[in-house]
Scaffold this active site. Structure first.
Site, PDB file in Angstrom:
ATOM      1  CE  LYS A   1      -2.594   0.831   3.662  1.00  0.00           C
ATOM      2  NZ  LYS A   1      -1.831  -0.278   4.200  1.00  0.00           N
TER       3      LYS A   1
ATOM      4  CB  THR B   1       4.982  -0.017  -2.767  1.00  0.00           C
ATOM      5  OG1 THR B   1       5.816  -0.594  -1.759  1.00  0.00           O
ATOM      6  CG2 THR B   1       5.702  -0.035  -4.096  1.00  0.00           C
TER       7      THR B   1
ATOM      8  NE  ARG C   1       0.011   4.431   8.603  1.00  0.00           N
ATOM      9  CZ  ARG C   1      -0.134   3.128   8.863  1.00  0.00           C
ATOM     10  NH1 ARG C   1      -0.438   2.736  10.084  1.00  0.00           N
ATOM     11  NH2 ARG C   1       0.024   2.230   7.917  1.00  0.00           N
TER      12      ARG C   1
ATOM     13  CE  LYS D   1       2.354  -3.003   8.089  1.00  0.00           C
ATOM     14  NZ  LYS D   1       3.247  -2.032   7.447  1.00  0.00           N
TER      15      LYS D   1
ATOM     16  CB  ALA E   1      -4.402   0.857  10.895  1.00  0.00           C
TER      17      ALA E   1
ATOM     18  CG  PHE F   1      -3.435  -3.102   8.939  1.00  0.00           C
ATOM     19  CD1 PHE F   1      -2.353  -3.848   8.510  1.00  0.00           C
ATOM     20  CD2 PHE F   1      -3.435  -2.642  10.243  1.00  0.00           C
ATOM     21  CE1 PHE F   1      -1.301  -4.167   9.372  1.00  0.00           C
ATOM     22  CE2 PHE F   1      -2.382  -2.952  11.116  1.00  0.00           C
ATOM     23  CZ  PHE F   1      -1.324  -3.711  10.678  1.00  0.00           C
TER      24      PHE F   1
ATOM     25  CG  PHE G   1       3.931  -9.091  -5.882  1.00  0.00           C
ATOM     26  CD1 PHE G   1       4.991  -9.029  -4.992  1.00  0.00           C
ATOM     27  CD2 PHE G   1       2.775  -8.390  -5.586  1.00  0.00           C
ATOM     28  CE1 PHE G   1       4.901  -8.275  -3.823  1.00  0.00           C
ATOM     29  CE2 PHE G   1       2.672  -7.637  -4.431  1.00  0.00           C
ATOM     30  CZ  PHE G   1       3.735  -7.585  -3.545  1.00  0.00           C
TER      31      PHE G   1
ATOM     32  CD1 TRP H   1       8.581  -3.230  -4.717  1.00  0.00           C
ATOM     33  CD2 TRP H   1       9.559  -4.129  -6.515  1.00  0.00           C
ATOM     34  NE1 TRP H   1       9.704  -3.896  -4.281  1.00  0.00           N
ATOM     35  CE2 TRP H   1      10.324  -4.456  -5.364  1.00  0.00           C
ATOM     36  CE3 TRP H   1       9.993  -4.586  -7.757  1.00  0.00           C
ATOM     37  CZ2 TRP H   1      11.490  -5.227  -5.433  1.00  0.00           C
ATOM     38  CZ3 TRP H   1      11.153  -5.342  -7.820  1.00  0.00           C
ATOM     39  CH2 TRP H   1      11.885  -5.665  -6.673  1.00  0.00           C
TER      40      TRP H   1
END
Length: 557
Positions: A73, A75, A96, A107, A275, A303, A383, A411
């Protein structure tokens, strides 16, 4: 061919001096305070000087319920900001700050990835400009002042069995969830049960992120409830008389931080409430400042849409008078396959059947965003192991429901890989928005919770524990029932059971506890087994981290 790691890409970045980034935004020299060459604190005077300027359009980036590895998210947020600049728009990213707990745990950081990162990534993921440390210090200073007040005679009549203000640290440490303080005799204080939360779950973090000025910060701190008397009356920071000292400790942390992306797109990174525990959005001040500095603001909320986006749209928009223009829902094929029943170790294998089944999770999140009256676009965060057949299934699902969808190769290709997404966003953002929060503040707290559970999670209703029912009564007695609700829930499921993937049916949400965050201005509803102090995984990310002889970070993603 070996693909460079995120940190290798970040360490090769050609950054501009932070004064140059500030100059691009029309920030005056005295309005930026450099923290080294590539980070800076921004003066709140910018908002006053530019208060008559038109606000830029706010784009919120959210996602489906994530897998344990995260779905990119941040990214996509960074990549979309870079892409908007590539197509000739003036965009600013607002994110954030990462917490050391997940950074050292499972994470990872929150700087994006690949060629869509904010830099200097090492600094941002570690100590940055010290904001989280300042919140830790202020929080624990209040704890020390409370304990000292009790030790020195307890003039306010605080019942040590009803203290609600605990301690915090910016690290996952399950062994500190419940502790006893004050042992060792009369000179060591009054023995009482306490515990630690992670710093980003501190009410002071939420207060910092929702305050719009120094005065508002002080007023919010003043309202924080630290415990209850023997007569069951609330005791606040105002009663203790220390709001000035705590504001003093946080005065510099209140200033938004300016950095840049790999493509030198300006980025404001400020505040980092969890979150799944807190409200999961960057600060009101950073978002409002970004909207004065750019024509478009690309921001994210933690999230899935059931957590961060719901809280952004029901809590943050009210606190900051922010009007979002569009929502981007990030969907990854690997997450949708997991929601379709594929074990996390097999997500790289093609599985169209599981993907079809898992699309129900995406569908529910889109329905939720639609219920807020906002235009939306699905971004497929691609991906390398996604197959053409899987991508086509996801696209066809969206097209058949008249949902705008676009691949995001940010990415691998940075802003260039997000240009088509940017163009789709620019087209959709011109459509009418009928944004409205999900519930009225006049509703009873239990009805607000029920509205979120049924409309956003798809639950049949809500069960309240006997303790939560008693807390509801206390909330009404003390006049807190007109506050919004901040749901503390697992991020892995629409339900409060992390094992329920996809789009669960025939379930109810269980609220086990309600906590009053009067300073932040919301009621926290704890559901299921969500923890306010996470633990480290069996193999923490810290095991891969080191520093080389030149002082550069190694193994930081």
């Amino acid at each position: 061919m070996r693909v460079p790691s995120d940190i290798e890409i970040a360490q090769q970045a050609e950054m501009l001096k932070i004064t140059e980034i500030a100059e691009k935004l029309g920030i005056e020299e005295h309005e930026v305070e450099p923290y080294g060459h590539y980070k800076g604190k921004l003066s709140l005077d910018i908002l006053h000087r530019r208060k008559e300027d038109k606000d830029g359009k706010v784009i919120l980036v959210t996602a489906v319920n994530p897998t344990p590895a995260g779905e990119g998210k941040s990214t996509v947020t960074v990549g979309l900001g870079q892409a908007l600049n590539k197509v000739g728009k003036k965009a600013v990213v607002a994110l954030r700050e990462p917490s050391l707990g997940p950074t050292m745990g499972m994470k990872g950081g929150a700087c994006g990835g690949g060629y869509s990162q904010v830099v200097p990534m090492e600094d941002i993921n570690l100590h940055f400009t010290g904001d989280i440390h300042a919140i830790t210090t202020a929080h624990n200073a209040l704890t020390a002042l409370v304990d000292n007040h009790i030790h020195r005679g307890n003039e306010l009549g605080l019942d040590v069995r009803k203290l609600t203000w605990k301690r915090v640290m910016d690290m996952n440490d399950r062994s500190l969830r419940q502790v006893v303080a004050g042992l060792g005799g009369p000179l060591q204080g009054v023995p009482h049960e306490t515990g630690f939360d992670i710093t980003v779950a501190s009410e002071l973090m939420a207060v910092l992120c929702l305050a719009d000025s120094i005065n508002d910060l002080r007023n919010r701190i003043r309202k924080i409830v630290i415990g209850y008397t023997y007569e069951d009356l609330p005791v606040t920071v105002k009663d203790l008389g220390v709001e000035g000292a705590l504001t003093l400790l946080l005065k510099d942390a209140l200033k938004p931080n300016l950095v840049q992306t790999l493509e030198n797109t300006p980025a404001l990174i400020h505040g980092g409430p969890f979150a799944n525990i807190a409200h999961g959005c960057n600060s009101v001040l950073a978002t409002k400042m970004a909207s004065k500095l750019g024509d478009y603001v690309v921001t994210e909320a933690g999230f899935g849409a059931d957590l961060g986006a719901e809280k952004f749209l029901n809590i943050k928009t009210r606190a900051g008078n922010i009007k979002p223009a569009l929502v981007v829902v990030v969907a990854t094929i690997r997450a949708l396959k997991m929601h379709g029943g594929v074990p996390k170790d097999n997500l790289k294998e093609e599985n169209t059947e599981a993907l079809q089944k898992g699309l129900a999770n995406l569908e529910k999140h889109i329905e939720s965003i639609h219920s807020f009256g906002l235009p939306h676009v699905v971004a497929i965060n691609r991906f390398s192991h996604d197959t053409p057949a899987e991508i086509e299934i996801l696209k066809e699902f969206c097209h058949s429901r008249d949902i705008q969808v676009e691949l995001a190769d940010v990415w691998e290709s940075g802003g260039e890989g997000g240009k088509k997404l940017a163009e789709k966003v620019l087209n959709e953002i011109e459509k009418p928005s009928n944004f409205s929060p999900l519930y009225s503040l006049d509703l009873p707290v239990e009805q607000k919770i029920n509205n979120i559970a049924t409309a956003v999670y798809g639950a049949d209703g809500v069960n309240f524990s006997s303790g939560a029912a008693a807390q509801l009564k206390k909330i009404k007695e003390h006049g807190w029932d007109n506050l919004p609700v901040c749901m503390a829930k697992t991020q892995y499921s629409l339900s409060d059971d992390p094992a329920q993937f996809g789009r669960p049916q025939n379930f109810r949400i269980t609220v086990r506890e309600l906590r009053v965050s009067a300073g932040a201005g919301f009621i926290v509803a704890l559901t299921g087994n969500v923890m306010t102090m996470p633990g480290l995984p069996k193999r923490p990310g810290a095991l891969d981290m080191d520093v080389n002889d030149e002082g550069g970070a190694v193994g930081l993603f």
